[in-house]
Each structure stands twice: as structure tokens, then as C-alpha cells.
Design an enzyme around this catalytic site. Structure first.
Site, mmCIF file in Angstrom:
data_model
loop_
_atom_site.group_PDB
_atom_site.id
_atom_site.type_symbol
_atom_site.label_atom_id
_atom_site.label_comp_id
_atom_site.label_asym_id
_atom_site.label_seq_id
_atom_site.Cartn_x
_atom_site.Cartn_y
_atom_site.Cartn_z
ATOM 1 N N LEU A 1 32.768 38.245 36.299
ATOM 2 C CA LEU A 1 31.949 37.153 35.769
ATOM 3 C C LEU A 1 31.548 36.213 36.889
ATOM 4 O O LEU A 1 32.255 36.082 37.895
ATOM 5 C CB LEU A 1 32.724 36.399 34.691
ATOM 6 C CG LEU A 1 33.207 37.253 33.516
ATOM 7 C CD1 LEU A 1 33.841 36.372 32.451
ATOM 8 C CD2 LEU A 1 32.063 38.060 32.911
ATOM 9 N N GLY B 1 35.908 40.851 35.170
ATOM 10 C CA GLY B 1 34.840 41.115 34.201
ATOM 11 C C GLY B 1 34.217 42.492 34.384
ATOM 12 O O GLY B 1 33.785 43.117 33.413
ATOM 13 N N ASN C 1 42.282 40.732 37.935
ATOM 14 C CA ASN C 1 42.919 39.931 38.974
ATOM 15 C C ASN C 1 42.901 38.434 38.681
ATOM 16 O O ASN C 1 43.058 37.611 39.575
ATOM 17 C CB ASN C 1 42.220 40.187 40.323
ATOM 18 C CG ASN C 1 40.758 39.770 40.298
ATOM 19 O OD1 ASN C 1 40.148 39.726 39.246
ATOM 20 N ND2 ASN C 1 40.196 39.461 41.450
ATOM 21 N N GLU C 2 42.698 38.073 37.413
ATOM 22 C CA GLU C 2 42.506 36.662 37.061
ATOM 23 C C GLU C 2 43.592 35.742 37.623
ATOM 24 O O GLU C 2 43.303 34.638 38.090
ATOM 25 C CB GLU C 2 42.442 36.493 35.530
ATOM 26 C CG GLU C 2 41.087 36.795 34.914
ATOM 27 C CD GLU C 2 40.835 38.285 34.729
ATOM 28 O OE1 GLU C 2 41.658 39.107 35.171
ATOM 29 O OE2 GLU C 2 39.801 38.629 34.139
HETATM 30 C C1 LIG Z 1 47.843 28.536 27.944
HETATM 31 C C2 LIG Z 1 46.398 28.470 27.685
HETATM 32 C C3 LIG Z 1 45.772 29.816 27.640
HETATM 33 C C4 LIG Z 1 44.316 29.688 27.397
HETATM 34 C C5 LIG Z 1 43.636 30.949 27.735
HETATM 35 C C6 LIG Z 1 42.172 30.733 27.829
HETATM 36 C C7 LIG Z 1 41.537 31.878 28.514
HETATM 37 C C8 LIG Z 1 40.463 31.440 29.477
HETATM 38 C C9 LIG Z 1 40.568 32.214 30.730
HETATM 39 C C10 LIG Z 1 39.332 32.270 31.536
HETATM 40 C C11 LIG Z 1 39.020 33.681 31.866
HETATM 41 C C12 LIG Z 1 37.857 33.787 32.760
HETATM 42 C C13 LIG Z 1 37.652 35.214 33.108
HETATM 43 C C14 LIG Z 1 37.116 35.575 34.242
HETATM 44 C C15 LIG Z 1 36.921 36.989 34.587
HETATM 45 C C16 LIG Z 1 36.231 37.209 35.912
HETATM 46 O O1 LIG Z 1 35.483 38.135 36.012
HETATM 47 S S1 LIG Z 1 36.573 36.163 37.185
HETATM 48 C C17 LIG Z 1 35.745 36.855 38.585
HETATM 49 C C18 LIG Z 1 36.677 37.746 39.335
HETATM 50 N N1 LIG Z 1 35.984 38.355 40.428
HETATM 51 C C19 LIG Z 1 36.501 38.411 41.644
HETATM 52 O O2 LIG Z 1 37.596 37.961 41.896
HETATM 53 C C20 LIG Z 1 35.658 39.093 42.683
HETATM 54 C C21 LIG Z 1 35.467 38.231 43.852
HETATM 55 N N2 LIG Z 1 34.579 38.873 44.770
HETATM 56 C C22 LIG Z 1 34.997 39.774 45.691
HETATM 57 O O3 LIG Z 1 36.145 40.147 45.772
HETATM 58 C C23 LIG Z 1 33.952 40.324 46.602
HETATM 59 O O4 LIG Z 1 32.840 39.483 46.533
HETATM 60 C C24 LIG Z 1 33.516 41.753 46.263
HETATM 61 C C25 LIG Z 1 34.661 42.738 46.627
HETATM 62 C C26 LIG Z 1 33.140 41.927 44.796
HETATM 63 C C27 LIG Z 1 32.276 42.112 47.114
HETATM 64 O O5 LIG Z 1 32.571 41.925 48.447
HETATM 65 P P1 LIG Z 1 31.356 41.840 49.481
HETATM 66 O O6 LIG Z 1 30.441 42.974 49.280
HETATM 67 O O7 LIG Z 1 31.990 41.668 50.810
HETATM 68 O O8 LIG Z 1 30.543 40.555 49.031
HETATM 69 P P2 LIG Z 1 30.911 39.076 49.356
HETATM 70 O O9 LIG Z 1 30.329 38.750 50.675
HETATM 71 O O10 LIG Z 1 32.354 38.821 49.192
HETATM 72 O O11 LIG Z 1 30.153 38.265 48.229
HETATM 73 C C28 LIG Z 1 28.763 38.005 48.339
HETATM 74 C C29 LIG Z 1 28.448 36.697 47.661
HETATM 75 O O12 LIG Z 1 28.827 36.776 46.263
HETATM 76 C C30 LIG Z 1 29.710 35.703 45.949
HETATM 77 N N3 LIG Z 1 30.583 36.159 44.862
HETATM 78 C C31 LIG Z 1 31.382 37.223 44.895
HETATM 79 N N4 LIG Z 1 32.011 37.360 43.719
HETATM 80 C C32 LIG Z 1 31.567 36.351 42.946
HETATM 81 C C33 LIG Z 1 31.839 35.963 41.590
HETATM 82 N N5 LIG Z 1 32.682 36.637 40.812
HETATM 83 N N6 LIG Z 1 31.204 34.884 41.112
HETATM 84 C C34 LIG Z 1 30.327 34.184 41.878
HETATM 85 N N7 LIG Z 1 30.026 34.518 43.175
HETATM 86 C C35 LIG Z 1 30.656 35.577 43.672
HETATM 87 C C36 LIG Z 1 30.399 35.405 47.234
HETATM 88 O O13 LIG Z 1 30.951 34.122 47.221
HETATM 89 C C37 LIG Z 1 29.217 35.523 48.196
HETATM 90 O O14 LIG Z 1 28.398 34.387 47.982
HETATM 91 P P3 LIG Z 1 27.480 33.772 49.107
HETATM 92 O O15 LIG Z 1 26.466 34.853 49.392
HETATM 93 O O16 LIG Z 1 28.354 33.484 50.281
HETATM 94 O O17 LIG Z 1 26.895 32.558 48.497
#
Ligand SMILES: CCCCCCCCCCCC/C=C/CC(=O)SCCNC(=O)CCNC(=O)[C@H](O)C(C)(C)COP(=O)(O)OP(=O)(O)OC[C@H]1O[C@@H](n2cnc3c(N)ncnc32)[C@H](O)[C@@H]1OP(=O)(O)O
Length: 266
Positions: free
Chosen positions: A72, A117, A141-142
Site C-alpha cells: 500500500l 499489500g 512485514n507490517e
Molecule cells: C491494538 C490496535 C489494533 C488496531 C489494528 C488496526 C489495523 C491498522 C493497521 C494498518 C495496516 C496498514 C497496512 C499496510 C500494508 C502495506 O502494504 S504497508 C507497505 C509495506 N511496503 C513496504 O514495506 C515496501 C517498502 N519498499 C521497499 O522495500 C522497496 O521500495 C521495494 C523492494 C518494493 C523496491 O525497491 P527499489 O526498486 O529499490 O525501489 P525504491 O528505490 O526502494 O523505491 C522507489 C520509490 O518508491 C518509494 N516507495 C517504496 N515503497 C513505497 C510504499 N509502500 N509506499 C510509498 N512509497 C514507497 C520509495 O520511497 C522511493 O521513493 P522516492 O522515489 O525516493 O520518492
């Protein structure tokens, strides 16, 4: 993700719906799916978001071939207002429910990193084929972001890899490399990178060989209880998400994580 209808029409490439986000599309910035036209939503399926856009501003897999979906869009969960978070989470729920309950055969051809996501959308498919590249990790990995996977992410995980493996992987925020993902049952096949699409198509053929009505009824029988659990408490789930994500400590964690991602890039 490949949808049966497009496959049947011989146009699997035409399933990419990564057009410019429009009114009614899921505001994830990652999975651009029209949620206002229900019957069409999955038949003009998406390519999950990866960093990079095409000339129309639409996400393209080619621009970032190493990413199936980065999950996400964290920028949708940072520094916004509660109404935005509520609308965002409702759209995420809708996307998952429609994918999970689709009567189409869905095969995830995972040709890159598939965290959080991304993993949950792959898990909503009927079958997962992952490219054999040690960098292509998949999982929820949240916790490493300082957030918690919602109960329906957890349910989908448990349904696929079992309770103990989920408990461990969820707490650790563990991302499985391909061989381990296969071993634990998170994906169904791991194949060389250049065979992902052909293998996904073979899988699709296998699933489509089963009489549709029987397969669909069975799919629904297997998935209904999990989907109903979310359907029964959608509003409460949205409220939980909003109050959780609005906490100062959570906002801080997400900002730190995003900053780390940006720095890693540099
Ligand atoms: C007790 C109370 C309980 C209550 C419970 C309530 C429940 C609520 C919970 C909330 C849940 C929310 C759920 C979330 C689910 C998700 O999906 S969270 C997202 C998780 N994703 C990640 O961790 C991935 C992170 N990204 C990476 O590891 C890498 O980017 C990659 C391996 C995917 C790709 O690597 P690479 O090709 O080297 O690209 P990068 O240079 O790293 O990234 C380029 C660019 O994209 C930006 N970016 C990467 N991922 C994200 C993202 N997920 N969101 C936004 N932006 C992202 C990264 O920062 C770079 O940006 P810039 O170009 O520098 O601006």
C-alpha cells in the site's frame, strides 16, 4: 495478476488497467482499480503498482521490473486527515474483497518484491507463481514499519500457511525469499524469471479446465467465512484503522520508515 476472461480472449496483456487514477479508482496509488463499476472491476484487472510510471502517468511493470507491488502507498497513510484515511481504507477493503471473492480464476505472476499489500493481493488469487530471484521477497512485514497487519490480512495468511507459521512470520515481519515461500506454501511454484508468465498461463489453463460453476461454488464455499468476517465489521475495521493510523507514534514510525526508504535509494 491475470484474469481468466482476458486470458480466454487471448489478450492477457490487455488486462493492465494502470491508467491515470480517476474518480472512483482505489486511491492507493498502487493498485488502480475502478471500484465503482462492480462487474468490470476485475475484468479490466490491474498490474499492481511498482515505482515508475508510463507516459500517461500510469504505473508500469517495465519501469520497475523488480517489483510486483511495493504494497500500500505509505504516503496515503501519512500526514493526511481522518476522512482521507477512512476513504482510503474503505477502498483497500473493497479491492481485497472483490479480488478475494472474484469468481474469475486469478493467477498471480509475481515477478518482483511482494511485501505487505502486494502479498495480500497475491494471496487473494487462486494460485501464485514466483520468479526465482533471491531479492523477490514476499510476506507481511507490517511490524517492521511499526504497524499491525489488520485481522483480515492475518486471516488470509493463516488460511494459506497455517497458524504457527503465520504467528511467527507476522510478529517478525518476515519476508520470505522464494525457496522458503515455496516451502511454507505461501506460493505454489517458484520458476526461473523468464518462465513466470508461461507458467502462470499453464496454471490458468489447469484451473479453467474445471467446469466453471463447480469451481466457482467451491471457491465461494472455501472463502465465504473469511470474507464474511470482514463484511460483518467493515465500519469497525475502518474506525480501528483511522484511530490507529492517526496516533502520533504510528505517524512517526511511518515517516521514519519512508525516510529510510528514500535514503536507501540515494
Ligand atoms: C491494538 C490496535 C489494533 C488496531 C489494528 C488496526 C489495523 C491498522 C493497521 C494498518 C495496516 C496498514 C497496512 C499496510 C500494508 C502495506 O502494504 S504497508 C507497505 C509495506 N511496503 C513496504 O514495506 C515496501 C517498502 N519498499 C521497499 O522495500 C522497496 O521500495 C521495494 C523492494 C518494493 C523496491 O525497491 P527499489 O526498486 O529499490 O525501489 P525504491 O528505490 O526502494 O523505491 C522507489 C520509490 O518508491 C518509494 N516507495 C517504496 N515503497 C513505497 C510504499 N509502500 N509506499 C510509498 N512509497 C514507497 C520509495 O520511497 C522511493 O521513493 P522516492 O522515489 O525516493 O520518492
Amino acid at each position: 495478476v491475470w484474469a481468466a476472461k482476458a486470458w480466454r480472449e487471448g489478450d492477457p496483456g490487455g488486462t493492465r488497467a494502470g491508467r491515470r487514477p480517476r474518480a472512483g479508482s482505489v486511491p492507493t496509488g498502487f493498485l488502480d482499480v475502478d471500484v465503482t463499476s462492480a462487474p468490470l472491476a476485475l475484468e479490466c484487472l490491474y498490474t499492481p503498482w511498482a515505482p515508475g510510471t508510463d507516459s500517461d502517468g500510469a504505473p508500469t511493470p517495465q519501469d520497475c521490473p523488480r517489483v510486483f507491488s511495493a504494497g500500500l502507498d505509505l504516503t496515503e497513510m501519512c500526514g493526511r486527515n481522518p476522512a482521507h484515511y477512512a476513504e482510503y481504507w474503505k477502498a483497500v477493503q473493497e479491492l481485497w474483497l472483490r479480488t478475494y471473492l472474484s469468481s474469475l480464476v486469478l493467477v498471480a505472476a509475481i515477478n518482483g518484491a511482494c511485501p505487505a499489500g502486494g502479498c495480500i493481493i497475491a494471496l487473494a488469487c487462486d494460485c501464485r507463481v514466483l520468479a526465482d530471484n533471491p531479492k523477490y521477497h514476499i510476506g507481511l512485514n507490517e511490524t517492521l514499519l511499526g504497524i499491525t497487519a489488520p485481522f483480515w490480512f492475518k486471516d488470509a495468511y493463516v488460511n494459506t500457511i497455517g497458524h504457527r507459521a503465520s504467528e511467527q512470520a507476522l510478529q517478525l515481519g518476515y519476508l520470505f525469499p522464494p525457496s522458503e515461500a515455496l516451502q511454507v506454501g505461501l506460493v505454489d511454484q517458484v520458476v526461473p524469471e523468464d518462465q513466470v508468465l508461461s507458467t502462470a498461463l499453464s496454471e490458468m489453463a489447469r484451473w479453467l479446465a474445471v467446469p466453471d460453476h463447480a469451481r466457482q461454488l467451491t471457491k465461494n464455499m472455501m472463502r465465504k467465512a473469511t470474507a464474511d468476517r470482514l463484511l460483518r465489521q467493515r465500519d469497525a475495521d475502518i474506525q480501528n484503522f483511522v484511530s490507529f493510523i492517526c496516533r502520533d507514534s504510528i505517524q512517526k514510525s511511518l515517516q521514519v520508515y519512508l525516510e529510510k526508504l528514500r535514503q536507501r535509494k540515494g
